[in-house]
Design a protein around this motif. Sequence first.
Motif, PDB file in Angstrom:
ATOM      1  N   ARG A 233      38.048  39.095  36.940  1.00  0.00           N
ATOM      2  CA  ARG A 233      36.789  39.817  37.108  1.00  0.00           C
ATOM      3  C   ARG A 233      35.609  38.845  37.213  1.00  0.00           C
ATOM      4  NH1 ARG A 233      32.598  41.121  34.542  1.00  0.00           N
ATOM      5  NH2 ARG A 233      33.246  40.336  32.526  1.00  0.00           N
ATOM      6  N   VAL A 234      35.564  37.858  36.327  1.00  0.00           N
ATOM      7  CA  VAL A 234      34.470  36.878  36.330  1.00  0.00           C
ATOM      8  C   VAL A 234      34.474  36.071  37.630  1.00  0.00           C
ATOM      9  CG1 VAL A 234      33.597  34.780  35.205  1.00  0.00           C
ATOM     10  CG2 VAL A 234      34.291  36.736  33.825  1.00  0.00           C
ATOM     11  N   LEU A 235      35.646  35.608  38.051  1.00  0.00           N
ATOM     12  CA  LEU A 235      35.732  34.854  39.303  1.00  0.00           C
ATOM     13  C   LEU A 235      35.327  35.711  40.487  1.00  0.00           C
ATOM     14  CD1 LEU A 235      39.010  32.794  38.829  1.00  0.00           C
ATOM     15  CD2 LEU A 235      36.692  31.906  39.012  1.00  0.00           C
ATOM     16  N   ASN A 236      35.713  36.971  40.469  1.00  0.00           N
ATOM     17  CA  ASN A 236      35.366  37.870  41.563  1.00  0.00           C
ATOM     18  C   ASN A 236      33.860  38.106  41.623  1.00  0.00           C
ATOM     19  OD1 ASN A 236      35.400  40.991  42.759  1.00  0.00           O
ATOM     20  ND2 ASN A 236      36.818  39.527  43.685  1.00  0.00           N
TER      21      ASN A 236
ATOM     22  N   GLU B 296      32.611  37.406  48.069  1.00  0.00           N
ATOM     23  CA  GLU B 296      33.155  37.475  49.427  1.00  0.00           C
ATOM     24  C   GLU B 296      34.685  37.557  49.427  1.00  0.00           C
ATOM     25  OE1 GLU B 296      32.632  33.115  48.402  1.00  0.00           O
ATOM     26  OE2 GLU B 296      31.416  34.904  48.180  1.00  0.00           O
ATOM     27  N   LEU B 297      35.310  37.283  48.284  1.00  0.00           N
ATOM     28  CA  LEU B 297      36.767  37.367  48.175  1.00  0.00           C
ATOM     29  C   LEU B 297      37.174  38.701  47.562  1.00  0.00           C
ATOM     30  CD1 LEU B 297      37.591  33.815  46.801  1.00  0.00           C
ATOM     31  CD2 LEU B 297      37.777  34.625  49.145  1.00  0.00           C
ATOM     32  N   ARG B 298      38.294  39.234  48.035  1.00  0.00           N
ATOM     33  CA  ARG B 298      38.810  40.470  47.442  1.00  0.00           C
ATOM     34  C   ARG B 298      39.397  40.166  46.066  1.00  0.00           C
ATOM     35  NH1 ARG B 298      42.150  41.710  52.511  1.00  0.00           N
ATOM     36  NH2 ARG B 298      43.755  41.043  51.076  1.00  0.00           N
ATOM     37  N   GLU B 299      39.320  41.137  45.174  1.00  0.00           N
ATOM     38  CA  GLU B 299      39.843  40.952  43.820  1.00  0.00           C
ATOM     39  C   GLU B 299      41.332  40.624  43.850  1.00  0.00           C
ATOM     40  OE1 GLU B 299      40.253  43.368  39.638  1.00  0.00           O
ATOM     41  OE2 GLU B 299      38.558  43.828  40.951  1.00  0.00           O
TER      42      GLU B 299
END
Length: 101
Positions: free
Chosen positions: A8-11, A16-19
């Motif tokens: 979640r934090v990285l997303n 721009e990246l999908r989870e």
Amino acid sequence: MVKSELVRVLNEKLPELRESDVELAVNCMLEQMIAALAIGERIEVRGFGSFSVRQRPPRLARNPKTGETVNLPAKTAVHFKPGKEIRDRVDSTRDQSRITD
């Protein structure tokens, strides 16, 4: 941080990246780390720490409840040594945490 929390934090940082892509990348990285440790390699993550495998010899231990002597077999254990940056950050927040001596 739990893996789903990490995703979640990285997303949030990389919208721009999908989870699902972020989760795949995290899972691939962790699987590669596990595979490397399984064959005895050392892993170093700069600024975070290092992981290595250590062999523990067989030993005699005592059951604390009964006092009975127990033979413990040899085993392999993963060892983590935190890097300077993580030690310093954790130390600086010690007064604000619930950690006690």
